[in-house]
Structure formats: structure tokens, C-alpha cells
Scaffold this active site. Sequence first.
Site, mmCIF file in Angstrom:
data_model
loop_
_atom_site.group_PDB
_atom_site.id
_atom_site.type_symbol
_atom_site.label_atom_id
_atom_site.label_comp_id
_atom_site.label_asym_id
_atom_site.label_seq_id
_atom_site.Cartn_x
_atom_site.Cartn_y
_atom_site.Cartn_z
ATOM 1 N N LYS A 24 36.047 32.738 14.364
ATOM 2 C CA LYS A 24 36.017 33.899 15.259
ATOM 3 C C LYS A 24 36.541 33.534 16.652
ATOM 4 O O LYS A 24 37.396 34.213 17.204
ATOM 5 C CB LYS A 24 34.584 34.464 15.377
ATOM 6 C CG LYS A 24 33.972 34.878 14.056
ATOM 7 C CD LYS A 24 32.568 35.436 14.233
ATOM 8 C CE LYS A 24 31.551 34.452 14.778
ATOM 9 N NZ LYS A 24 31.253 33.310 13.893
ATOM 10 N N ARG A 99 25.305 41.297 15.746
ATOM 11 C CA ARG A 99 24.829 40.402 14.682
ATOM 12 C C ARG A 99 23.669 41.011 13.922
ATOM 13 O O ARG A 99 23.177 40.399 12.975
ATOM 14 C CB ARG A 99 24.362 39.082 15.312
ATOM 15 C CG ARG A 99 25.398 37.974 15.271
ATOM 16 C CD ARG A 99 24.796 36.811 16.038
ATOM 17 N NE ARG A 99 25.261 35.539 15.604
ATOM 18 C CZ ARG A 99 26.221 34.850 16.214
ATOM 19 N NH1 ARG A 99 26.859 35.358 17.239
ATOM 20 N NH2 ARG A 99 26.543 33.651 15.790
ATOM 21 N N ARG A 138 34.075 20.208 15.254
ATOM 22 C CA ARG A 138 34.563 21.023 16.382
ATOM 23 C C ARG A 138 34.284 20.372 17.744
ATOM 24 O O ARG A 138 33.235 19.791 17.981
ATOM 25 C CB ARG A 138 33.862 22.385 16.358
ATOM 26 C CG ARG A 138 34.105 23.179 17.641
ATOM 27 C CD ARG A 138 33.647 24.581 17.558
ATOM 28 N NE ARG A 138 32.245 24.739 17.232
ATOM 29 C CZ ARG A 138 31.697 25.908 16.934
ATOM 30 N NH1 ARG A 138 32.427 26.992 16.915
ATOM 31 N NH2 ARG A 138 30.415 25.980 16.655
ATOM 32 N N ARG A 172 29.030 21.023 20.995
ATOM 33 C CA ARG A 172 27.869 21.883 21.196
ATOM 34 C C ARG A 172 26.601 21.269 20.626
ATOM 35 O O ARG A 172 26.627 20.639 19.570
ATOM 36 C CB ARG A 172 28.119 23.247 20.531
ATOM 37 C CG ARG A 172 28.824 24.206 21.436
ATOM 38 C CD ARG A 172 29.333 25.424 20.740
ATOM 39 N NE ARG A 172 28.372 26.099 19.879
ATOM 40 C CZ ARG A 172 28.659 27.218 19.204
ATOM 41 N NH1 ARG A 172 29.859 27.766 19.324
ATOM 42 N NH2 ARG A 172 27.763 27.780 18.427
ATOM 43 N N ARG A 183 21.896 28.566 10.744
ATOM 44 C CA ARG A 183 22.757 29.640 11.266
ATOM 45 C C ARG A 183 23.388 30.429 10.116
ATOM 46 O O ARG A 183 23.564 31.640 10.209
ATOM 47 C CB ARG A 183 23.835 29.052 12.195
ATOM 48 C CG ARG A 183 23.265 28.707 13.578
ATOM 49 C CD ARG A 183 24.070 27.668 14.324
ATOM 50 N NE ARG A 183 25.429 28.031 14.598
ATOM 51 C CZ ARG A 183 26.364 27.155 14.988
ATOM 52 N NH1 ARG A 183 26.051 25.868 15.126
ATOM 53 N NH2 ARG A 183 27.571 27.548 15.241
HETATM 54 P P1 AP5 Z 1 35.480 28.487 15.586
HETATM 55 O O1 AP5 Z 1 36.637 29.373 15.859
HETATM 56 O O2 AP5 Z 1 34.853 27.788 16.742
HETATM 57 O O3 AP5 Z 1 34.400 29.279 14.704
HETATM 58 P P2 AP5 Z 1 33.412 30.459 15.085
HETATM 59 O O4 AP5 Z 1 33.467 31.456 13.977
HETATM 60 O O5 AP5 Z 1 33.686 30.956 16.463
HETATM 61 O O6 AP5 Z 1 32.067 29.659 14.995
HETATM 62 P P3 AP5 Z 1 30.805 29.586 15.967
HETATM 63 O O7 AP5 Z 1 30.002 28.405 15.535
HETATM 64 O O8 AP5 Z 1 31.207 29.620 17.408
HETATM 65 O O9 AP5 Z 1 30.102 30.876 15.572
HETATM 66 P P4 AP5 Z 1 28.638 31.171 15.734
HETATM 67 O O10 AP5 Z 1 28.683 32.596 15.366
HETATM 68 O O11 AP5 Z 1 27.683 30.353 14.990
HETATM 69 O O12 AP5 Z 1 28.340 30.740 17.242
HETATM 70 P P5 AP5 Z 1 28.073 31.564 18.557
HETATM 71 O O13 AP5 Z 1 28.550 30.781 19.697
HETATM 72 O O14 AP5 Z 1 28.537 32.974 18.395
HETATM 73 O O15 AP5 Z 1 35.951 27.411 14.488
HETATM 74 C C1 AP5 Z 1 35.069 26.347 14.111
HETATM 75 C C2 AP5 Z 1 35.891 25.059 13.939
HETATM 76 O O16 AP5 Z 1 36.755 25.218 12.801
HETATM 77 C C3 AP5 Z 1 36.812 24.756 15.133
HETATM 78 O O17 AP5 Z 1 36.821 23.376 15.344
HETATM 79 C C4 AP5 Z 1 38.205 25.265 14.686
HETATM 80 O O18 AP5 Z 1 39.253 24.477 15.250
HETATM 81 C C5 AP5 Z 1 38.126 25.102 13.171
HETATM 82 N N1 AP5 Z 1 38.818 26.168 12.458
HETATM 83 C C6 AP5 Z 1 38.883 27.499 12.784
HETATM 84 N N2 AP5 Z 1 39.606 28.181 11.881
HETATM 85 C C7 AP5 Z 1 39.984 27.278 10.945
HETATM 86 C C8 AP5 Z 1 40.773 27.367 9.746
HETATM 87 N N3 AP5 Z 1 41.295 28.531 9.328
HETATM 88 N N4 AP5 Z 1 40.966 26.229 9.029
HETATM 89 C C9 AP5 Z 1 40.441 25.041 9.442
HETATM 90 N N5 AP5 Z 1 39.726 24.889 10.579
HETATM 91 C C10 AP5 Z 1 39.489 26.000 11.315
HETATM 92 O O19 AP5 Z 1 26.481 31.647 18.559
HETATM 93 C C11 AP5 Z 1 25.693 30.494 18.790
HETATM 94 C C12 AP5 Z 1 24.232 30.895 18.841
HETATM 95 O O20 AP5 Z 1 24.012 31.861 19.912
HETATM 96 C C13 AP5 Z 1 23.708 31.625 17.592
HETATM 97 O O21 AP5 Z 1 23.295 30.704 16.597
HETATM 98 C C14 AP5 Z 1 22.553 32.449 18.182
HETATM 99 O O22 AP5 Z 1 21.421 31.655 18.390
HETATM 100 C C15 AP5 Z 1 23.080 32.867 19.537
HETATM 101 N N6 AP5 Z 1 23.778 34.165 19.513
HETATM 102 C C16 AP5 Z 1 25.098 34.390 19.811
HETATM 103 N N7 AP5 Z 1 25.380 35.707 19.715
HETATM 104 C C17 AP5 Z 1 24.231 36.317 19.329
HETATM 105 C C18 AP5 Z 1 23.895 37.669 19.028
HETATM 106 N N8 AP5 Z 1 24.809 38.661 19.084
HETATM 107 N N9 AP5 Z 1 22.613 37.949 18.667
HETATM 108 C C19 AP5 Z 1 21.672 36.976 18.594
HETATM 109 N N10 AP5 Z 1 21.927 35.667 18.863
HETATM 110 C C20 AP5 Z 1 23.203 35.343 19.219
#
Ligand code: AP5
Length: 229
Positions: A24, A99, A138, A172, A183
Site C-alpha cells: 500500500k 480498517r 523492509r 519499524r 497484524r
Molecule cells: P509496503 O508498501 O511498505 O507495504 P504496506 O502495505 O504499506 O505495509 P504496512 O506494513 O505499512 O501496512 P500496515 O497496514 O500493517 O501498516 P500501517 O503503517 O498502516 O511494502 C512492504 C515491503 O514489501 C517493502 O519493503 C516493499 O519494498 C516491499 N514490496 C512492496 N510491494 C512489493 C512487491 N510487489 N513485491 C515485492 N516486494 C514488495 O499500520 C501500522 C499499525 O498502525 C497497525 O498495525 C495499527 O496498529 C495502526 N493503524 C494504522 N492505521 C490504522 C487504522 N486505520 N485503524 C486502526 N489502527 C491503525
Amino acid sequence: MMDGVKIPQTAANLVLLGPPGAGKGTQARMLEETFGLVQLSTGDLLRAAVAAGTEAGRAAKAVMEAGDLVSDEIVIAILRDRLAEADCASGVILDGFPRTTVQAEALDGLLADIGQDIRAAISLEVDDSAMVTRISGRYTCGGCGEGYHDSFKTSAVEGKCDKCGGSEMKRRADDNAETVTQRLVAYHAQTAPLISYYDARGVLARVDAMAPIGDVAKELNAVVTATLA
Ligand code: AP5
């Protein structure tokens, strides 16, 4: 911005859905550059609140480290404040929000209040089994936030950011196998139902996000271009 890409004349709000590691953030940053939309990541906003030691950040810290979802109340308040800022007026790419169904309904209300809606919700379709590898490899640039991966997306010069030249790379606190597993549990229980939520409204698109990053970007660009046409 890419030549020939249509820039939205009215607000075009997109939602990116997908489990942790689906890509994402990676794709949202590219869409931001291509289409002139603003990436709005609640994960980034929460991490900033944790770093700043705000009341919301203090409440969110342990929840995030455990891999659970932060309360709807906190996240909706953070999102509402960010969405009201001037740079969001012509459209946002929501990365990690909504979410839960409560968040999706709150978003509909916030957008309706300003005469806007969700133009497309794009589900990045991946296999859970690949997500631990993606997440544990990552790292991001501490200067500009550009994302990298030990195997799948390395910088041209090791340890140096391609975008800003910075050399402070960060990992992270929640990017470990145990937290990723939780997660994923939270994603399937609370977030995956939103795929049906947006499908029922006729705004859902699905993209194969198991493909290499560049191929996913191409498919996503085609979906967004068609959405904005
Ligand atoms: P990346 O693009 O970083 O993946 P992502 O989908 O953004 O993953 P996140 O871990 O950031 O998502 P998340 O939803 O768990 O975290 P968030 O920060 O929102 O890609 C990952 C890796 O893979 C990278 O190294 C990239 O280079 C590689 N990659 C990408 N595409 C690829 C491909 N096609 N092939 C190979 N490699 C690839 O949330 C963190 C925490 O915050 C949550 O756990 C929760 O506690 C809280 N939180 C955030 N938003 C909310 C909400 N709305 N409600 C409640 N809690 C929330």
C-alpha cells in the site's frame, strides 16, 4: 508527473486496501507522484503522534507494538484533522484507512460533509505467506520516507537513499514476525470485510499485488486512469 496522465479536476479520493506488506505504502507514494494526489497514511500519522508523545500517540504506542488496531475514536480524529488540511482538497490516496466498518462509515460522513466521496477502493490481492518476508526485509529512509526492501527494492548505492541522498535508514518497531502475524489476524477479522463493503457500492477494483513492484504499479495506474476518466 507522468506525461499523458489525467490530473483530476474535482476531488478524487481513492482507498488502498490490503494486508500488512501488500504494498500500500509503496504504491501510494508512486500514485501520489503520478496523479498529483496526496498520500494519507494513518500508520504514518500514528507513528508521528507516538514520536511526538501526544495523548493519542501515548495511547496508540503499545497497541501498535502488539499488532492490534488502534481505537476507531483515535484514528478517526487523526484522519479528520489531516483531511481538513488544504493540500487534501483535490483528492487523497488513503493508505491504511479505513480498517473497520465504523471507520468506513465515518469516512463516508466526513467526505459527504464536504461534497465528496470515494471514487475507487482498490484491493491489493496477496498471499499471506509472502507478507512476513516482505515486512521483515523492509526499511525506509529516515530523511524522506522512501521505502526499500533487502531483496525486492534496494537502493542504487547501498545505504544511500535514491530519492534524497540521505544515509539514515530505519526499520519499524512492529516489523517482526510475531507482530506481523497478529497484524494479519487483525486484517482478516476487521479490515477484509471492507472489500465487500466497497464491492456493494460498485467502486471496488482488484489488483494482483504478488507481481513485481513495477508490474503492480502499471496495473494500478491503469485502474486509476480509468477511474479518473
Ligand atoms: P509496503 O508498501 O511498505 O507495504 P504496506 O502495505 O504499506 O505495509 P504496512 O506494513 O505499512 O501496512 P500496515 O497496514 O500493517 O501498516 P500501517 O503503517 O498502516 O511494502 C512492504 C515491503 O514489501 C517493502 O519493503 C516493499 O519494498 C516491499 N514490496 C512492496 N510491494 C512489493 C512487491 N510487489 N513485491 C515485492 N516486494 C514488495 O499500520 C501500522 C499499525 O498502525 C497497525 O498495525 C495499527 O496498529 C495502526 N493503524 C494504522 N492505521 C490504522 C487504522 N486505520 N485503524 C486502526 N489502527 C491503525
